[in-house]
Design an enzyme around this catalytic site. Structure first.
Site, PDB file in Angstrom:
ATOM      1  N   GLU A  90     -70.069  -0.898 -26.046  1.00  0.00           N
ATOM      2  CA  GLU A  90     -69.828   0.445 -25.530  1.00  0.00           C
ATOM      3  C   GLU A  90     -68.421   0.405 -24.971  1.00  0.00           C
ATOM      4  O   GLU A  90     -68.200   0.050 -23.816  1.00  0.00           O
ATOM      5  CB  GLU A  90     -70.876   0.828 -24.490  1.00  0.00           C
ATOM      6  CG  GLU A  90     -70.804   2.273 -24.097  1.00  0.00           C
ATOM      7  CD  GLU A  90     -69.690   2.534 -23.108  1.00  0.00           C
ATOM      8  OE1 GLU A  90     -68.569   2.919 -23.553  1.00  0.00           O
ATOM      9  OE2 GLU A  90     -69.920   2.353 -21.903  1.00  0.00           O
ATOM     10  N   GLU A 124     -60.439   4.357 -25.532  1.00  0.00           N
ATOM     11  CA  GLU A 124     -60.429   3.090 -24.796  1.00  0.00           C
ATOM     12  C   GLU A 124     -60.268   1.913 -25.770  1.00  0.00           C
ATOM     13  O   GLU A 124     -60.519   0.763 -25.418  1.00  0.00           O
ATOM     14  CB  GLU A 124     -61.662   2.949 -23.890  1.00  0.00           C
ATOM     15  CG  GLU A 124     -61.582   3.942 -22.708  1.00  0.00           C
ATOM     16  CD  GLU A 124     -62.739   3.853 -21.712  1.00  0.00           C
ATOM     17  OE1 GLU A 124     -63.589   2.958 -21.858  1.00  0.00           O
ATOM     18  OE2 GLU A 124     -62.777   4.696 -20.791  1.00  0.00           O
TER      19      GLU A 124
HETATM   20  C1  LIG Z   1     -67.073   0.715 -20.775  1.00  0.00           C
HETATM   21  S1  LIG Z   1     -67.407  -0.909 -20.202  1.00  0.00           S
HETATM   22  C2  LIG Z   1     -69.116  -1.090 -20.627  1.00  0.00           C
HETATM   23  C3  LIG Z   1     -69.777  -2.163 -19.813  1.00  0.00           C
HETATM   24  C4  LIG Z   1     -71.289  -2.323 -20.074  1.00  0.00           C
HETATM   25  N1  LIG Z   1     -71.543  -2.796 -21.425  1.00  0.00           N
HETATM   26  C5  LIG Z   1     -72.017  -1.031 -19.816  1.00  0.00           C
HETATM   27  O1  LIG Z   1     -72.345  -0.344 -20.788  1.00  0.00           O
HETATM   28  O2  LIG Z   1     -72.262  -0.697 -18.640  1.00  0.00           O
HETATM   29  C6  LIG Z   1     -66.557  -1.878 -21.365  1.00  0.00           C
HETATM   30  C7  LIG Z   1     -66.503  -3.344 -21.014  1.00  0.00           C
HETATM   31  O3  LIG Z   1     -65.895  -4.003 -22.082  1.00  0.00           O
HETATM   32  C8  LIG Z   1     -64.986  -4.989 -21.613  1.00  0.00           C
HETATM   33  N2  LIG Z   1     -63.999  -5.170 -22.667  1.00  0.00           N
HETATM   34  C9  LIG Z   1     -63.124  -4.249 -23.133  1.00  0.00           C
HETATM   35  N3  LIG Z   1     -62.380  -4.767 -24.102  1.00  0.00           N
HETATM   36  C10 LIG Z   1     -62.782  -6.060 -24.268  1.00  0.00           C
HETATM   37  C11 LIG Z   1     -62.369  -7.118 -25.114  1.00  0.00           C
HETATM   38  N4  LIG Z   1     -61.369  -6.932 -25.992  1.00  0.00           N
HETATM   39  N5  LIG Z   1     -63.010  -8.289 -25.014  1.00  0.00           N
HETATM   40  C12 LIG Z   1     -64.008  -8.459 -24.112  1.00  0.00           C
HETATM   41  N6  LIG Z   1     -64.443  -7.500 -23.290  1.00  0.00           N
HETATM   42  C13 LIG Z   1     -63.828  -6.308 -23.359  1.00  0.00           C
HETATM   43  C14 LIG Z   1     -64.462  -4.382 -20.343  1.00  0.00           C
HETATM   44  O4  LIG Z   1     -63.952  -5.372 -19.457  1.00  0.00           O
HETATM   45  C15 LIG Z   1     -65.693  -3.687 -19.805  1.00  0.00           C
HETATM   46  O5  LIG Z   1     -66.426  -4.550 -18.988  1.00  0.00           O
END
Ligand SMILES: C[S@@+](CC[C@H](N)C(=O)[O-])C[C@H]1O[C@@H](n2cnc3c(N)ncnc32)[C@H](O)[C@@H]1O
Ligand SMILES: C[S@@+](CC[C@H](N)C(=O)[O-])C[C@H]1O[C@@H](n2cnc3c(N)ncnc32)[C@H](O)[C@@H]1O
Lengths: 626, 626
Positions: free
Chosen positions: A425, A434
């Protein structure tokens, strides 16, 4: 935030012989404030010529009659009705102008919160000049332009033979055009508001909706609009009631004007009726309750890739009552499709949650597996070391061997196995903003050939928008270190309220996963919208929807909105200059999604009804970091 | 504004095995917040080399242990004690630096309100770099630099033979210098604060006063500082009590550290003692009560000549309990001196109140005349048409024929008679800065040769000032349309609180009335101040005094302050760059008052200890309009 407990309702008086007495009566009848003339209506002032010219005396009542807190909290000043600042006759005009400035200055002297300015026709540019000049000076009060919701003479049946000349005439007679002329001359000043007076006949819903995109601060209801119910109390017609409810949504203050037509009940009855309508509204639910207090408040979009989200932000996400259930259903269905009943004992499915945050999608996946009776191993991949503290703790305390926590950027991970299902997500208010496309492309190397991605698709949407309020909010955003127009070249996440959506949304960019290489995440699209009524265009509202798996969707696009979900507010793309739109015209907007090695950005511009500069060229004001 | 009801007192813990238990105990003992290590003290982290380097696990406790409101309201994070970011050894330094950033980022993740950073010596520039870099990033929390009020080893009796080498050593050992080095490296960052720890011996009052010009946010008292009173309760020595009271004035939060040394009373007893000291303060009176809530708040000086004051402003003036009584006495004495008893029946004295506002000096003059049994006619001259409304009404309702109201600028008035006494109050916080000299010169044509002016003289004063707080307030003032340094070339009216006055005031400009022509209101003066302790110079505090008549004075200069008067706060002239001052050095400041046909302005600069640019050259950033 808590909803307001009580409607703010004022009493509009045309003549106030004894001010403290009038204040007391109004307060006793339950009113919260009073509107009254700044200068006594019969005190004649002649500045240019005439016998009153050199009179030496007080032109208004003394400020000592009320303590200054009362002037500044309880009294709205009304300008004199006789002022004709736009008269052709020079003496009349000049005299009116001096009197107008005297009244405005006295209102500022008293620190009144607002001044009511009557506006009766389209010739108002000199009035606009006086008001603009005054607002740019030392005053702080609001200026409420008092207009009827439609011109008293307007009738829907009045069809006229020649549509062109009719159109012309009709514009001059439309109060919205009076307001728009004045507001444009005043450069959309932030202290301008509208005191909208209800008329006996009400205009079409389109026209009412257009007012809802304007800064209506106060709504005026004459006692003559009220009907009498069986018990003899004043009530409004269904149409007027519906107008009132729409106005409540903008947190508008109400005002009752005219003589009491229900003398046996007292003037109190009108205030009580408004309060009754206010209290009869259904309680706020879902996203309305969640968003209370954040309406029209501009937030910079999060950048969860380059920044690390905070604990608080995750905590709010995790309270969403819809999102995680849908994800769980999607994983359930995917597992059922992927692993036939016969093979369930012998198959272990590898699920990778990419961007696991503090773990709610891990939990959802484990629940789905239990429900499906399929055995899984979940990799929780997250690049934020602070969120990983929670993941490690959850593994320790709850998940045990079912889950492997990996602290890494998914684009750099050298995975020990390949995935059957990836769950992520990484979506923003505008879907791809994003950088979900770029992140998931980075996961491509560790997907099995038949890997399922949840979500498998997402699409963004746009609608043209009018909002004096949002335009002013953007104007206020100026940051010292940026180029002066940068704030108009940036999108904002915002709970839309004081806006008017000018046409239904159209889809913009779509992404699907797993993507077939060679992938190209650059996009360009132009959209043409139909405009029904004259309006001002201040920018575009953006939404998205996503297919998680099969028919399981999430959407913020109004026509398919996932009821109850509050994880995303809409996004707003502003325009540097408000664009005037004619009825039955078209708006063509162009949108680009550009990708470079270190960042991604949008650019946008119009070609219809006029060409505008391309906003955010080269990402000069706003980019999203990879 | 109301005074705070209760002292905010926290509990500083060095080890927290069970966080919710510790929070509960602290809250039960009456504490408002808790300070605790961000990372468990015994969790070893090695990033550069060593056996813990590649350990995969949670480095801190999970954020799920407390709801996010609690993290963000009740917990101050403490950095690990073992960090040595300024170590010579590269491995130690690098390892410390990675651990430091990890802790700071985790504190930001939790949205902690503040982080405590221990500072133990003058080698702190790499620590400063890390903190500055972090504060310029995405975090929002305060950074509290934890320093002792004086180095534990410092003893006043330690006289050393060679004063030069002693001076050197002593600076490195002075906690204020540690702080000053760090603060200067961090460019006076606005989120830097001090957690000041009391020591058993306290430094001289000069050194304590210097701390009062610094952003002390928190004061730490170890339980080991407490004595035991007869009933067995913990109490502080007189010297420590006096320190606490000075800290209360800055609205500092208190913190108790160390183990309970009065176990029979419970740790609660320390919090209760602080609360007791807080409640034992005498209630605020006079200007303290009036100014509550406005401390260190910058206001642009009024321009009553070019702008019209508002009703509210006059209303506040008129509540001053001192000013009008003194004016009345002055008029009384002037009348008695001017009109001998024998002539009182035959003489009518012409009093002109110049700048009458809403009339309080007219009323004071009439009362004085009545008391003196002298007959008078008062002209109330005022140029503000809104205030004149009140004057006309008062004449109608009260004053009758005794008073003539004249709506005009005194500089343009063609008076029908000449004045025996003129009464005016056109003074600003810096005396002449509301252009009293120019206005009263304009009244010269209608004064009798022996006319008395009340006031007959006024003088401005200046003192050098240190204040991290005010410096940051000015920095925040940036306006988009002005040149970026304009806010440092403008004086501000401000109730001084979190400041340290570095030398006693000296007089600057004096004006006397009636002035003997040819008058010249331009002025230039330089002043030299003696600096006792090392300090940072951020600007100058300005005051004034005035002789109304004979020995009747009004003064805002601290040594002669008119007790109870609240009409004027001091003025503050900032400097663009903080200047470091050495003990026993001199500051020479130059002040100009320049006059052109349309405006008046001040310029200022230093020539000692270093030359600075002349501030506000040609009035480029700030002028007062004539
Ligand atoms: C919108 S949040 C969603 C968090 C959780 N899955 C939820 O639905 O509540 C997106 C998460 O993805 C992580 N994230 C974004 N890009 C990433 C990447 N390239 N590799 C690992 N994690 C990533 C961010 O740090 C964040 O914790
Ligand atoms: C500081 S207020 C004092 C008002 C009042 N006398 C009191 O003490 O409360 C100064 C007043 O002088 C008026 N004033 C300033 N310059 C003036 C001028 N040149 N001619 C007439 N009035 C002036 C201002 O409008 C304002 O009302």
């Amino acid at each position: 935030m808590a909803a307001q407990q009580h409607v703010s309702c004022g009493r509009c008086l045309s003549c106030v012989p004894d001010i403290s007495n009038s204040m007391q009566l109004a307060s006793y009848a339950g009113f919260d404030f009073v509107a009254m003339p700044i200068v006594h209506p019969r005190f004649q002032r002649e500045f240019v010529e005439g016998k009153a010219k050199d009179r030496v005396a007080a032109f208004a009542r003394s400020d000592l009659l009320l303590p200054s807190q009362d002037w500044s909290a309880l009294v709205v000043g009304k300008l004199s009705e006789w002022l004709q600042v736009d008269a052709e006759n020079t003496v009349v005009r000049q005299n009116s102008q001096v009197a107008l400035m005297q009244e405005l200055n006295y209102a500022a002297h008293l620190s009144l919160p607002a001044v009511l300015v009557p506006l009766n026709n389209i010739n108002c540019v000199n009035l606009a000049r006086c008001l603009y000049s005054h607002m740019q000076g030392h005053s702080n009060h609001q200026v409420w332009i008092h207009v009827p919701i439609q011109a008293p003479g307007t009738m829907v049946d009045d069809v006229v033979e020649n549509p062109v000349s009719f159109d012309e005439t009709s514009k001059d007679n439309e109060p919205w055009h009076w307001w728009n002329t004045l507001r444009r001359a005043c450069n959309h000043h932030k202290r301008l508001g509208i005191a909208l007076e209800a008329t006996l006949d009400l205009p079409s819903q389109d026209v009412i909706d257009r007012w809802m995109g304007e800064p209506v601060k106060c709504a005026i209801f004459s006692t003559s609009l009220f009907l009498t119910n069986k018990k003899g109390f004043p009530v409004l017609s269904k149409a007027h009631q519906s107008l009132v409810v729409q106005l409540f949504r903008l947190d508008v203050q109400m005002m009752i004007k005219g003589t009491n037509r229900h003398p046996d009940k007292g003037i109190k009855a009108y205030q009580q009726y408004m309060e009754h309508l206010y209290q009869s509204q259904p309680p706020l639910g879902g996203v309305d309750a969640f968003a209370k207090g954040y309406e029209d408040y501009l937030q910079c979009p999060l950048q969860p890739l380059s920044d690390n989200l905070e604990s608080q932000t995750y905590e709010i996400f995790e309270k969403d009552p819809v999102k995680y259930t849908r994800y769980q259903e999607a994983v359930y269905k995917a597992l059922m499709d992927k692993v036939p009943e016969a093979q369930k004992a012998s198959t272990k499915t590898i699920i990778m949650v990419l961007g696991a945050g503090r773990g709610p999608l891990v939990t959802a996946s484990l629940k789905a597996a239990e429900q499906a009776e399929r055995s899984v191993h979940v990799y929780a991949v997250e690049k934020n070391p602070n969120a990983a503290v929670t993941l490690f703790t959850l593994k320790e305390d709850k998940w045990g061997d079912l889950v492997t926590v990996v602290l890494t950027d998914m684009r750099e991970w050298e995975a020990p196995v390949k995935a059957d299902i990836i769950v992520s997500e990484l979506l923003g208010s505008f879907g791809d903003n994003e950088l979900s496309p770029e992140c998931l492309d980075g996961a491509q190397p560790f997907l099995k050939d038949d890997c399922i991605s949840i979500p498998c698709k997402y699409t963004s949407y746009l609608s043209p928008l009018m909002s004096h309020k949002l335009y002013n909010e953007v104007k206020l955003c100026k940051e010292k270190d940026k180029n002066p127009e940068a704030h108009f070249e940036t999108p904002y996440v915002v709970r839309l309220q004081n806006v008017s959506v000018l046409d239904k949304p159209q889809s913009v960019f779509t992404f699907t996963h797993p993507a077939k290489p060679p992938t190209d995440n650059q996009r360009y699209k132009h959209l043409t919208f139909d405009i029904k009524e004259d309006a001002e265009l201040h920018g575009f509202a953006g939404y998205f929807d996503t297919v998680l798996y099969g028919d399981i969707m999430l959407s913020t696009e109004p026509s398919t909105y996932s009821e109850g979900m509050f994880s995303w507010f809409p996004i707003f793309f502003p325009l540097k200059t408000p664009i005037h739109l004619n009825a039955n015209s078209k708006v063509t907007v162009h949108f680009w999604r550009n990708v470079k090695s270190r960042n991604v950005w949008y650019e946008w511009s119009l070609t219809e009804p006029v060409a505008t500069p391309i906003h955010n060229i080269n990402g000069q004001s706003y980019t999203i970091s990879l």
